[in-house]
Motif scaffolding. Structure first.
Motif: not given
Length: 335
Positions: A54, A57, A64, A68, A284
């Motif tokens: 993560n 990102l 990307k 994501e 996330y």
């Protein structure tokens, strides 16, 4: 016209033995660290590799959307991390053993490309991830050209007369003579393409070729969006896009103030450390969460925050200010 014979390839492959062993260990050790020394594939525990993923990102190059998607789908992320770890183990071990060397060199190339594009911008001192990425790409290309040699299982099985080593496909997946009429254009074009990739990513990630140097891993940076204050509810989205990946941004102040600097309401570090998790809607796997003395925002974390000011809206322009323990501040106009 061929410029190398079978003996030349065997010798060239032998000269890369040290490189094979080191490159192989760098990938195999990822598996060793994550599963043998410590299990980093447990989602609920600190050190979960998905959270590290993560972190890539905010400034990943070209991949990307893929990152994501994975960090917003935890089950897919977990399976990806498992598969990625298994691939690293196989590629690393086989490269060290010199077994199907050329096929594994392709694995080295693409694993390194993933590291480069995903995390090449991370590195607080020596641009660590970028260097690992570009060196891995170049090493994978070279190992494909040389194959293994003395000191590889490809060579051992060939000397033992194993039937599969006499097949033409083995020269492309294992070691030995490459049946390509003219290697010179491939070597020149491939080498300069990798040089271009090196210079391009160095410039994009760090400004390392011309202009002003920059390092996005040194200072935390937060982006604020959709700041609204309706009645007794203040909401905004916060996204940490820069800073060191090994620790979070530590917010010790969130305050509402007028455009001339008058503080209307303030939540200090103690109040933020006691913030209810229901008021933090994380997007996330890297999560904004209350810490011991502050609100902790890891690299790559994005969340919608909800606060409840105990005062009415003053009916004039208001600014939201976030204060980090380092002294850095970020502001946004309240809608």
């Amino acid at each position: 016209m061929q410029i190398f014979n079978k003996q030349s390839y065997t010798t060239a492959g032998f000269f890369t033995l040290g490189l094979r062993l080191v490159i192989g260990w760098t990938y195999f050790s990822a598996f060793w660290r994550r599963l043998i020394l410590e299990n980093k594939l447990i989602e609920e525990e600190a050190g979960y590799i998905g959270v590290k993923f993560n972190h890539f990102l905010p400034n990943a190059l070209g991949i990307k959307p893929l990152i994501e998607y994975l960090v917003t789908h935890p089950e897919a992320l977990w399976w990806s991390m498992v598969i990625f770890t298994i691939v690293e183990a196989i590629v690393g071990l086989f490269i060290m053993l010199g077994l199907f060397t050329r096929l594994m060199s392709v694995g080295v190339f693409f694993l390194a490309m993933g590291i480069l594009l995903g995390s090449g911008w991370i590195g607080t001192t020596c641009l660590d991830e970028w260097q690992i990425g570009v060196l891995g790409v170049a090493s994978g290309f070279m190992l494909f050209l040389t194959g293994g040699g003395y000191g590889s299982l490809d060579y051992y099985f060939s000397k033992k007369g194993k039937a599969f080593t006499t097949k033409k496909w083995f020269s492309y997946l294992g070691s030995g003579e490459l049946y390509i009429k003219n290697l010179k254009p491939i070597v020149f074009i491939g080498s300069f393409a990798i040089l271009f990739l090196t210079l391009y990513t160095n410039q994009v990630f760090h400004g390392g070729v011309f202009g002003t140097l920059h390092n996005k891993s040194v200072k935390p940076k937060l982006e604020l969006a959709d700041v609204t204050w309706h009645g007794d509810k203040l909401e905004f989205e916060v996204y940490r896009v820069e800073g060191a990946d090994v620790y979070g941004s530590f917010l010790i102040g969130v305050q509402l103030e007028t455009t001339d600097g008058e503080i209307l309401y303030k939540w200090d570090g103690e109040a933020l450390a006691k913030m209810e998790k229901d008021n933090i809607n994380n997007h996330y796997v890297a999560k904004v969460a209350p810490g011991k003395h502050s609100l902790v925002i890891p690299l790559g974390a994005k969340a919608i925050m909800t606060f409840n000011p105990e005062i009415p809206h003053p009916g004039k322009s208001v600014v939201l200010r976030l204060i980090d323990i380092s002294g850095l501040e970020w502001t946004a106009e309240v809608n």
